[in-house]
Every structure is written in structure tokens, then in C-alpha cells.
Design a protein around this motif. Structure first.
Motif, PDB file in Angstrom:
ATOM      1  N   GLY A  98      -5.765  -1.316   4.547  1.00 61.69           N
ATOM      2  CA  GLY A  98      -5.876   0.155   2.888  1.00 61.69           C
ATOM      3  C   GLY A  98      -6.980   0.723   3.959  1.00 61.69           C
ATOM      4  N   GLU A  99      -7.530   0.781   4.858  1.00 63.18           N
ATOM      5  CA  GLU A  99      -8.457   2.032   5.344  1.00 63.18           C
ATOM      6  C   GLU A  99      -7.808   2.850   5.944  1.00 63.18           C
ATOM      7  OE1 GLU A  99     -11.108   2.388   5.986  1.00 63.18           O
ATOM      8  OE2 GLU A  99     -12.402   0.765   4.704  1.00 63.18           O
ATOM      9  N   ILE A 100      -6.354   2.125   6.941  1.00 64.05           N
ATOM     10  CA  ILE A 100      -5.158   3.019   7.551  1.00 64.05           C
ATOM     11  C   ILE A 100      -4.172   3.731   6.258  1.00 64.05           C
ATOM     12  CG2 ILE A 100      -3.177   3.507   9.179  1.00 64.05           C
ATOM     13  CD1 ILE A 100      -4.170   0.921  10.169  1.00 64.05           C
ATOM     14  N   VAL A 101      -4.328   3.014   5.462  1.00 60.06           N
ATOM     15  CA  VAL A 101      -2.869   3.731   4.635  1.00 60.06           C
ATOM     16  C   VAL A 101      -3.592   4.626   3.101  1.00 60.06           C
ATOM     17  CG1 VAL A 101      -1.134   3.368   2.666  1.00 60.06           C
ATOM     18  CG2 VAL A 101      -1.124   2.527   4.748  1.00 60.06           C
TER      19      VAL A 101
ATOM     20  N   PHE B 254       0.581  -0.857   0.378  1.00 58.98           N
ATOM     21  CA  PHE B 254       0.036   0.095  -0.039  1.00 58.98           C
ATOM     22  C   PHE B 254       0.830   1.382  -0.375  1.00 58.98           C
ATOM     23  CE2 PHE B 254      -2.999  -3.354   1.867  1.00 58.98           C
ATOM     24  CZ  PHE B 254      -4.350  -2.855   0.933  1.00 58.98           C
ATOM     25  N   THR B 255       1.733   0.995   0.507  1.00 58.02           N
ATOM     26  CA  THR B 255       2.454   2.424   0.936  1.00 58.02           C
ATOM     27  C   THR B 255       3.634   2.787  -0.015  1.00 58.02           C
ATOM     28  OG1 THR B 255       4.417   1.679   2.200  1.00 58.02           O
ATOM     29  CG2 THR B 255       2.645   2.502   3.575  1.00 58.02           C
ATOM     30  N   THR B 256       3.627   1.816  -1.193  1.00 57.87           N
ATOM     31  CA  THR B 256       4.395   2.026  -2.043  1.00 57.87           C
ATOM     32  C   THR B 256       3.394   2.259  -3.162  1.00 57.87           C
ATOM     33  OG1 THR B 256       4.570  -0.408  -2.790  1.00 57.87           O
ATOM     34  CG2 THR B 256       6.191   0.402  -1.597  1.00 57.87           C
ATOM     35  N   LEU B 257       2.520   2.789  -3.367  1.00 60.88           N
ATOM     36  CA  LEU B 257       1.143   3.176  -4.268  1.00 60.88           C
ATOM     37  C   LEU B 257       0.649   3.936  -4.046  1.00 60.88           C
ATOM     38  CD1 LEU B 257      -0.201  -0.702  -5.665  1.00 60.88           C
ATOM     39  CD2 LEU B 257       1.628   0.731  -6.637  1.00 60.88           C
ATOM     40  N   VAL B 258       0.135   4.673  -2.849  1.00 63.49           N
ATOM     41  CA  VAL B 258      -0.858   5.403  -2.156  1.00 63.49           C
ATOM     42  C   VAL B 258      -0.479   6.931  -2.578  1.00 63.49           C
ATOM     43  CG1 VAL B 258       0.201   5.769  -0.191  1.00 63.49           C
ATOM     44  CG2 VAL B 258      -2.422   6.036  -0.709  1.00 63.49           C
TER      45      VAL B 258
ATOM     46  N   TRP C  85       3.618   4.420   9.720  1.00 62.74           N
ATOM     47  CA  TRP C  85       3.781   5.066   8.569  1.00 62.74           C
ATOM     48  C   TRP C  85       2.973   6.421   8.211  1.00 62.74           C
ATOM     49  CZ3 TRP C  85       0.876   6.261   4.189  1.00 62.74           C
ATOM     50  CH2 TRP C  85       2.117   6.314   3.135  1.00 62.74           C
ATOM     51  N   VAL C  86       1.674   6.216   8.542  1.00 65.49           N
ATOM     52  CA  VAL C  86       0.732   7.554   8.663  1.00 65.49           C
ATOM     53  C   VAL C  86       1.835   8.339   9.132  1.00 65.49           C
ATOM     54  CG1 VAL C  86      -1.128   8.792   9.038  1.00 65.49           C
ATOM     55  CG2 VAL C  86      -1.322   6.267   8.191  1.00 65.49           C
ATOM     56  N   ALA C  87       1.788   7.908  10.999  1.00 67.93           N
ATOM     57  CA  ALA C  87       2.386   9.216  11.096  1.00 67.93           C
ATOM     58  C   ALA C  87       4.449   9.508  11.592  1.00 67.93           C
ATOM     59  CB  ALA C  87       2.172   9.064  13.142  1.00 67.93           C
ATOM     60  N   THR C  88       4.706   9.119  10.300  1.00 70.44           N
ATOM     61  CA  THR C  88       6.215   9.043  10.356  1.00 70.44           C
ATOM     62  C   THR C  88       6.974   8.801   8.722  1.00 70.44           C
ATOM     63  OG1 THR C  88       7.140   6.795  11.347  1.00 70.44           O
ATOM     64  CG2 THR C  88       6.847   8.156  12.708  1.00 70.44           C
ATOM     65  N   GLY C  89       5.962   8.304   8.274  1.00 65.08           N
ATOM     66  CA  GLY C  89       6.832   8.039   6.783  1.00 65.08           C
ATOM     67  C   GLY C  89       7.413   6.344   7.091  1.00 65.08           C
ATOM     68  N   TYR C  90       7.589   6.157   7.749  1.00 67.35           N
ATOM     69  CA  TYR C  90       8.669   5.132   8.610  1.00 67.35           C
ATOM     70  C   TYR C  90       7.030   2.808   8.268  1.00 67.35           C
ATOM     71  CZ  TYR C  90      11.449   1.071  10.277  1.00 67.35           C
ATOM     72  OH  TYR C  90      11.841  -0.340  10.692  1.00 67.35           O
ATOM     73  N   THR C  91       7.802   2.310   8.133  1.00 66.21           N
ATOM     74  CA  THR C  91       6.621   1.138   7.731  1.00 66.21           C
ATOM     75  C   THR C  91       7.055   0.017   8.569  1.00 66.21           C
ATOM     76  OG1 THR C  91       7.890  -0.126   5.749  1.00 66.21           O
ATOM     77  CG2 THR C  91       6.960   1.257   4.986  1.00 66.21           C
ATOM     78  N   GLY C  92       8.436  -0.185   9.551  1.00 70.97           N
ATOM     79  CA  GLY C  92       8.754  -1.249   9.924  1.00 70.97           C
ATOM     80  C   GLY C  92       9.003  -1.765   9.260  1.00 70.97           C
ATOM     81  N   ALA C  93       9.227  -2.049   8.070  1.00 68.93           N
ATOM     82  CA  ALA C  93       9.098  -3.216   7.133  1.00 68.93           C
ATOM     83  C   ALA C  93      11.323  -3.612   7.976  1.00 68.93           C
ATOM     84  CB  ALA C  93       9.551  -2.259   5.553  1.00 68.93           C
ATOM     85  N   ASP C  94      10.916  -4.899   7.616  1.00 68.23           N
ATOM     86  CA  ASP C  94      12.582  -5.487   8.101  1.00 68.23           C
ATOM     87  C   ASP C  94      13.357  -4.744   7.032  1.00 68.23           C
ATOM     88  OD1 ASP C  94      14.572  -6.465   8.758  1.00 68.23           O
ATOM     89  OD2 ASP C  94      13.680  -8.838   8.740  1.00 68.23           O
TER      90      ASP C  94
ATOM     91  N   ARG D 258       1.679  -0.861  12.378  1.00 69.70           N
ATOM     92  CA  ARG D 258       2.607  -0.359  11.169  1.00 69.70           C
ATOM     93  C   ARG D 258       2.200   0.520  10.328  1.00 69.70           C
ATOM     94  NH1 ARG D 258       5.237  -4.993   8.102  1.00 69.70           N
ATOM     95  NH2 ARG D 258       6.044  -3.186   7.247  1.00 69.70           N
ATOM     96  N   ALA D 259       0.766   0.216   9.964  1.00 71.21           N
ATOM     97  CA  ALA D 259       0.633   0.828   8.741  1.00 71.21           C
ATOM     98  C   ALA D 259      -0.034   2.809   9.917  1.00 71.21           C
ATOM     99  CB  ALA D 259      -1.028   0.783   8.897  1.00 71.21           C
ATOM    100  N   LEU D 260      -0.772   2.353  11.317  1.00 73.11           N
ATOM    101  CA  LEU D 260       0.018   3.408  11.071  1.00 73.11           C
ATOM    102  C   LEU D 260       0.918   4.549  11.875  1.00 73.11           C
ATOM    103  CD1 LEU D 260      -2.572   2.859  14.238  1.00 73.11           C
ATOM    104  CD2 LEU D 260      -3.376   4.350  12.605  1.00 73.11           C
TER     105      LEU D 260
END
Length: 167
Positions: free
Chosen positions: A115-118, A84-88, A153-162, A149-151
Motif C-alpha cells: 500500500g505504501e508503494i502503490v 492494489f494495482t487494479t484499484l489505485v 509495477w510503479v516503474a513499469t506497469g507490470y506486477t509480476g503476477a503469475d 513487485r510493487a516497485l
């Protein structure tokens, strides 16, 4: 009252694109399902995030008679959150306000939470379309974890992905 308004608003907006989450099996179930779906929605562009190698994905859509110009293949994602974060932002920049979201039935709960979040953070609504499978739904813990993790990303731009998967 808010949820009633949101539901009415979501039902009023016709999807302008299709998003397919990668992760299909070697049988390309999600891609084949989407190719069939796309024939019934001939004017919608199709974003495929991750999934099968481009050669095979393009072949599935070509066999279904789908114009390759409709396909947007994105292989930046390393997991469901980054699907989601790479496309939104691209969707938003194209003025897309509503999409069909296609993924396997066992994966849909988690995809909807993210999806609801991002997508929601950019004012984009979605209509979930499940690809039937024989698998049980994923554990709630995955939906909760990725929702957090989606929240993040919304707050910081960081996804927490490994980090080991990052390019």
C-alpha cells in the motif's frame, strides 16, 4: 524529518473510502468485520478486491443494513499486489486521497508495504484496520517479495503476477 511530516500529513487526512483485501475464509471474517465497520462510517464507499463470491459478500452487507450502492466489488486481482494495482487508478480518478485499509492481522504487514508503494505512488494515504485472527504473521520474505513487485509495477506497469492466473 520526512517521516515526521508524512505522519502528520497522514493523521490530518480523513479517509474518504474503505478498501477491503479479499482472501477471507469460508466464514467471511473480513466481510463481516467490514460490514460492522461500515455501519460506523455510513458515508464511505467500500471497495472489496477479490475475496468471497459476490452473492455471499452482498448478503453479509445486506444483513448489516449497508446500502448496496456503497459496494464496489472488484474481482480483477489475482494476489495481494494486484489487489492494489487494479484499484489505485480508479480511486485516484475519483479524487480519493485517503482510505481505510482492511485485511486480516496476519496479512497487514505485507498489505502495508504494498500500500505504501502503490497507493503512495498516486498520493493516496491509508489507515490500516486489522481484522483479528488466530494466525501468525506472514513471513517477512512475502513482504519483501511483494514490495519489490510493487516497485516493479510503479516503474513499469507490470506486477509480476503469475501469468497462468491472468485473464
Amino acid at each position: 524529518m520526512w517521516f515526521g511530516y508524512k505522519e502528520a500529513k497522514d493523521n490530518d487526512t480523513s479517509p474518504q473510502a474503505v478498501i477491503v483485501l479479499g482472501g477471507s475464509t469460508k466464514n467471511l471474517e473480513r466481510e463481516k468485520f467490514t460490514a460492522s465497520f461500515a455501519r460506523r462510517h455510513p458515508n464511505l464507499p467500500i471497495w472489496i478486491s477479490g475475496g468471497s463470491p459476490p452473492k455471499y459478500t452482498r448478503l453479509v452487507f445486506a444483513k448489516a443494513g449497508i446500502d448496496s450502492k456503497r459496494l464496489h466489488l472488484d474481482y480483477e486481482a489475482v494476489d495481494t499486489v494486484t489487489n492494489f494495482t487494479t484499484l489505485v487508478d480508479e480511486l485516484q480518478s475519483r479524487g480519493i486521497k485517503s482510505v481505510y485499509l482492511i485485511t486480516s492481522d496476519f496479512h497487514m504487514r505485507r498489505a502495508c508495504v504494498i500500500g505504501e508503494i502503490v497507493l503512495g505512488s498516486r498520493g493516496i494515504t491509508f489507515k490500516p484496520i486489522s481484522v483479528p485472527s488466530q494466525q501468525s504473521s506472514e513471513p517477512m520474505e512475502k513482504s519483501f517479495r511483494d514490495g519489490v513487485r510493487a516497485l516493479l509495477w510503479v516503474a513499469t506497469g507490470y506486477t509480476g503476477a503469475d501469468e497462468k492466473y491472468r485473464r
